[in-house]
Design an enzyme around this catalytic site. Structure first.
Site, PDB file in Angstrom:
ATOM      1  N   ALA A 167       4.247  -4.218   6.232  1.00 52.54           N
ATOM      2  CA  ALA A 167       5.253  -5.199   5.835  1.00 52.54           C
ATOM      3  C   ALA A 167       5.130  -5.637   4.386  1.00 52.54           C
ATOM      4  O   ALA A 167       6.088  -6.153   3.812  1.00 52.54           O
ATOM      5  CB  ALA A 167       5.170  -6.428   6.748  1.00 52.54           C
ATOM      6  N   ASP A 168       3.953  -5.473   3.784  1.00 52.14           N
ATOM      7  CA  ASP A 168       3.742  -5.955   2.414  1.00 52.14           C
ATOM      8  C   ASP A 168       2.866  -4.975   1.640  1.00 52.14           C
ATOM      9  O   ASP A 168       1.743  -5.300   1.240  1.00 52.14           O
ATOM     10  CB  ASP A 168       3.099  -7.346   2.447  1.00 52.14           C
ATOM     11  N   LEU A 169       3.387  -3.784   1.431  1.00 51.68           N
ATOM     12  CA  LEU A 169       2.625  -2.753   0.729  1.00 51.68           C
ATOM     13  C   LEU A 169       2.655  -3.049  -0.766  1.00 51.68           C
ATOM     14  O   LEU A 169       3.643  -2.782  -1.451  1.00 51.68           O
ATOM     15  CB  LEU A 169       3.205  -1.371   1.012  1.00 51.68           C
ATOM     16  N   ASN A 173      -3.088  -4.800  -1.504  1.00 46.64           N
ATOM     17  CA  ASN A 173      -3.361  -4.397  -0.125  1.00 46.64           C
ATOM     18  C   ASN A 173      -3.726  -2.925   0.011  1.00 46.64           C
ATOM     19  O   ASN A 173      -3.662  -2.348   1.099  1.00 46.64           O
ATOM     20  CB  ASN A 173      -2.164  -4.720   0.769  1.00 46.64           C
ATOM     21  N   ARG A 205       8.517  -1.071  -2.900  1.00 49.40           N
ATOM     22  CA  ARG A 205       7.803  -2.353  -2.947  1.00 49.40           C
ATOM     23  C   ARG A 205       6.494  -2.200  -3.715  1.00 49.40           C
ATOM     24  O   ARG A 205       6.129  -3.068  -4.514  1.00 49.40           O
ATOM     25  CB  ARG A 205       7.552  -2.851  -1.525  1.00 49.40           C
TER      26      ARG A 205
END
Length: 241
Positions: A167-169, A173, A205
């Site tokens: 969800a938040d690459l 991370n 992203r």
């Protein structure tokens, strides 16, 4: 993976019984580890993240916190929709699934939720990847080169082929260590059909994250034709294999 569940009133914990015989609420209390001189802060994220030196090795303890405007109102509270849908249990299960596929994510150790009426708070403990640096740190130190980018692209493709949506690459991370590349922080991640739209969205992203951190300081065209193209090449090599 052997699991064992601990339940007491409104608190529930799941943990890997193969890793530790018994994990209780103390494991999720920073004060418990601080009193034993076994806690240190970890940079990045929204806070609530620490390294703990446990009987089973160094782990990362994360207390789930909200981001954005809603954080002012709810901070670390989430609407109760059932145990299986808590952020901590969902991420723990996803990490189990990744591990079963041999994907390089953080090994899940334990997860907890504490329910209070209509809301709950949540925590997750994962094994720490020893000697790792984030991709953001590699960029800041000038060590993000074409070879590193190629390896990162290949690992992302492995997750995508398995239908694992992150969800938040972003550059914080992704970890790079002597044993390779790892993806971390799978909060809100899930298994999906590997459609082109969300795979491309994940990559865009990450690119925005790198550019925001100054990856194009030497010129965006140069970044796109070297580092970013190498990442895409690594991705394509694994995806097309």
């Amino acid at each position: 993976m052997q699991e064992q569940t601990y339940n007491e009133a409104t608190t529930a914990i799941i943990f890997d019984a193969a890793v530790s015989g018994q994990i209780g609420p103390d494991w999720f209390a920073p004060a418990f580890w601080r009193a034993r001189d076994a806690l240190s802060a970890l940079a990045g994220g929204r806070g609530g993240v620490a390294v703990i030196n446990t009987p089973v090795g160094e782990c990362v303890l994360r207390h789930y916190r909200r981001g954005g405007l809603v954080a002012r109102l709810l901070a670390d509270r989430y609407l109760w929709l059932g145990a299986a849908r808590t952020r901590s249990f969902t991420e723990f299960r996803l990490l189990e699934h990744c591990a079963s596929l041999g994907l390089p994510g953080p090994a899940p150790v334990a997860a907890r939720y504490v329910r209070r009426g209509l809301f709950y708070t949540a925590d997750l403990i994962t094994a720490r990847v020893a000697g790792a640096r984030t991709l953001a740190q590699c960029l800041a130190s000038g060590t993000l080169n074409a070879d590193v980018a190629h390896a990162v692209g290949g690992v992302i493709a492995r997750f995508h082929r398995a239908g694992i949506w992150h969800a938040d690459l972003n550059a914080h991370n992704i970890l790079f260590s002597t044993v390779g590349v790892h993806l971390i922080d799978f909060d809100r991640g899930r298994v999906r059909e590997p459609a082109a739209a969300w795979r491309e969205g994940n990559l865009l992203r990450l690119r925005r994250s790198l550019l925001k951190l100054g990856a194009a300081a030497g010129g965006e065209d140069r970044f796109m034709s070297t580092v970013w193209q190498s990442l895409l090449d690594g991705y394509a090599q694994v995806w097309d294999a």
